[in-house]
Enzyme design. Structure first.
Site, PDB file in Angstrom:
ATOM      1  N   GLN A  70      45.746  96.426  80.106  1.00 51.05           N
ATOM      2  CA  GLN A  70      44.802  97.112  79.217  1.00 51.05           C
ATOM      3  C   GLN A  70      45.302  98.510  78.876  1.00 51.05           C
ATOM      4  O   GLN A  70      45.989  99.144  79.679  1.00 51.05           O
ATOM      5  CB  GLN A  70      43.430  97.220  79.894  1.00 51.05           C
ATOM      6  CG  GLN A  70      42.720  95.888  80.048  1.00 51.05           C
ATOM      7  CD  GLN A  70      41.402  96.057  80.795  1.00 51.05           C
ATOM      8  OE1 GLN A  70      40.485  96.708  80.311  1.00 51.05           O
ATOM      9  NE2 GLN A  70      41.331  95.481  81.971  1.00 51.05           N
TER      10      GLN A  70
HETATM   11  N1  LIG Z   1      46.496  78.744  75.113  1.00 51.32           N
HETATM   12  C1  LIG Z   1      47.053  79.467  76.092  1.00 51.32           C
HETATM   13  N2  LIG Z   1      46.321  80.348  76.774  1.00 51.32           N
HETATM   14  C2  LIG Z   1      46.923  81.048  77.765  1.00 51.32           C
HETATM   15  C3  LIG Z   1      48.294  80.880  78.084  1.00 51.32           C
HETATM   16  N3  LIG Z   1      48.598  81.714  79.100  1.00 51.32           N
HETATM   17  C4  LIG Z   1      47.476  82.378  79.394  1.00 51.32           C
HETATM   18  N4  LIG Z   1      46.457  81.983  78.605  1.00 51.32           N
HETATM   19  C5  LIG Z   1      45.057  82.480  78.628  1.00 51.32           C
HETATM   20  O1  LIG Z   1      45.046  83.828  78.222  1.00 51.32           O
HETATM   21  C6  LIG Z   1      43.993  84.542  78.904  1.00 51.32           C
HETATM   22  C7  LIG Z   1      44.559  85.789  79.562  1.00 51.32           C
HETATM   23  O2  LIG Z   1      45.421  85.414  80.629  1.00 51.32           O
HETATM   24  P1  LIG Z   1      45.769  86.418  81.824  1.00 51.32           P
HETATM   25  O3  LIG Z   1      46.838  85.771  82.607  1.00 51.32           O
HETATM   26  O4  LIG Z   1      44.547  86.822  82.534  1.00 51.32           O
HETATM   27  O5  LIG Z   1      46.330  87.663  80.987  1.00 51.32           O
HETATM   28  P2  LIG Z   1      46.967  89.028  81.559  1.00 51.32           P
HETATM   29  O6  LIG Z   1      48.211  89.264  80.764  1.00 51.32           O
HETATM   30  O7  LIG Z   1      47.119  88.953  83.020  1.00 51.32           O
HETATM   31  O8  LIG Z   1      45.878  90.115  81.130  1.00 51.32           O
HETATM   32  P3  LIG Z   1      45.575  91.566  81.837  1.00 51.32           P
HETATM   33  O9  LIG Z   1      45.450  91.335  83.302  1.00 51.32           O
HETATM   34  O10 LIG Z   1      44.307  92.067  81.217  1.00 51.32           O
HETATM   35  O11 LIG Z   1      46.724  92.470  81.485  1.00 51.32           O
HETATM   36  C8  LIG Z   1      43.380  83.551  79.884  1.00 51.32           C
HETATM   37  O12 LIG Z   1      42.235  83.012  79.289  1.00 51.32           O
HETATM   38  C9  LIG Z   1      44.466  82.489  80.030  1.00 51.32           C
HETATM   39  O13 LIG Z   1      43.957  81.227  80.383  1.00 51.32           O
HETATM   40  C10 LIG Z   1      49.053  79.926  77.328  1.00 51.32           C
HETATM   41  O14 LIG Z   1      50.247  79.702  77.502  1.00 51.32           O
HETATM   42  N5  LIG Z   1      48.378  79.257  76.346  1.00 51.32           N
END
Ligand SMILES: Nc1nc2c(ncn2[C@@H]2O[C@H](COP(=O)(O)OP(=O)(O)OP(=O)(O)O)[C@@H](O)[C@H]2O)c(=O)[nH]1
Ligand SMILES: [Mg+2]
Length: 179
Positions: A70
């Site tokens: 974020q």
């Molecule tokens: N369709 C799809 N959704 C995905 C994929 N990888 C992650 N997501 C979705 O994207 C959203 C965010 O995933 P996170 O892994 O929490 O993202 P993050 O990068 O860790 O986010 P922050 O912790 O806020 O920095 C979740 O709803 C996941 O299920 C993918 O390859 N395809």
């Protein structure tokens, strides 16, 4: 050291390679970390601070730090930089609007002294989503070919199925052997 269990001894004797996983919020960083660890999709909520896990791939040990993406948290990324061997940059391939922001963060990061020896793996994540940008498209928009002072590689992937993730890890392992 007779009283230590074997697992401890191997933990001491093997080199651990430090990895940081960065990228904008919602890119899929935490989902990727736990795919690496358990071959499963875990339910995630936005990461505040970081998660850290040891990932062992064919006897290569990685200590992976998954850092919250974020906007308010990005200024803290640099507190994780020291001794980093690999930066995994996770890009949400559906997020065309914020690719410029991503690019600015990438080049700011690469200019940082503590990352001068780090290799960069870019995951073009969410390839399962229709009309997502391809890895080649993202490579062009991020002008990755202009990066001359770090080894880099881009890999398309889908964190939900795990597709593309082993290929990324293989590239990282190849960089270790090459040293
Ligand atoms: N369709 C799809 N959704 C995905 C994929 N990888 C992650 N997501 C979705 O994207 C959203 C965010 O995933 P996170 O892994 O929490 O993202 P993050 O990068 O860790 O986010 P922050 O912790 O806020 O920095 C979740 O709803 C996941 O299920 C993918 O390859 N395809
Ligand atoms: Mg997260």
């Amino acid at each position: 050291i007779p009283n230590l269990p074997n697992s401890c001894i191997s933990a001491f004797s093997s080199t651990e390679h430090k990895v940081i996983i960065v990228g904008l919020d919602n890119a899929g960083k935490t989902t990727i970390l736990y795919q690496f660890l358990m071959n499963e999709v875990v339910h995630t909520s936005p990461t505040i601070g970081s998660n850290v896990e040891e990932i062992v791939v064919k006897k290569t040990h990685f200590l992976m730090w998954d850092i919250g993406g974020q906007e308010t948290l990005r200024s803290a990324w640099n507190s994780y930089y020291s001794n980093t061997e690999f930066v995994i940059l996770v890009v949400d391939s559906t997020d065309r609007e914020r690719l410029t922001v991503m690019k600015e963060e990438l080049y700011k990061m690469l200019a940082h002294e503590e990352l001068r020896n780090a290799a960069v793996l870019v995951f073009a994540n969410k390839q399962d989503v229709k009309n997502s940008m391809t890895a080649a498209e993202i490579s062009g928009l991020l002008t990755l070919t202009s990066i001359k002072d770090h080894p880099w590689h881009i890999q398309g992937c889908c964190a939900l199925t795990g597709e593309g993730l082993p290929a990324g890890l293989d590239w990282m392992r190849s960089k270790i052997k090459a040293n």
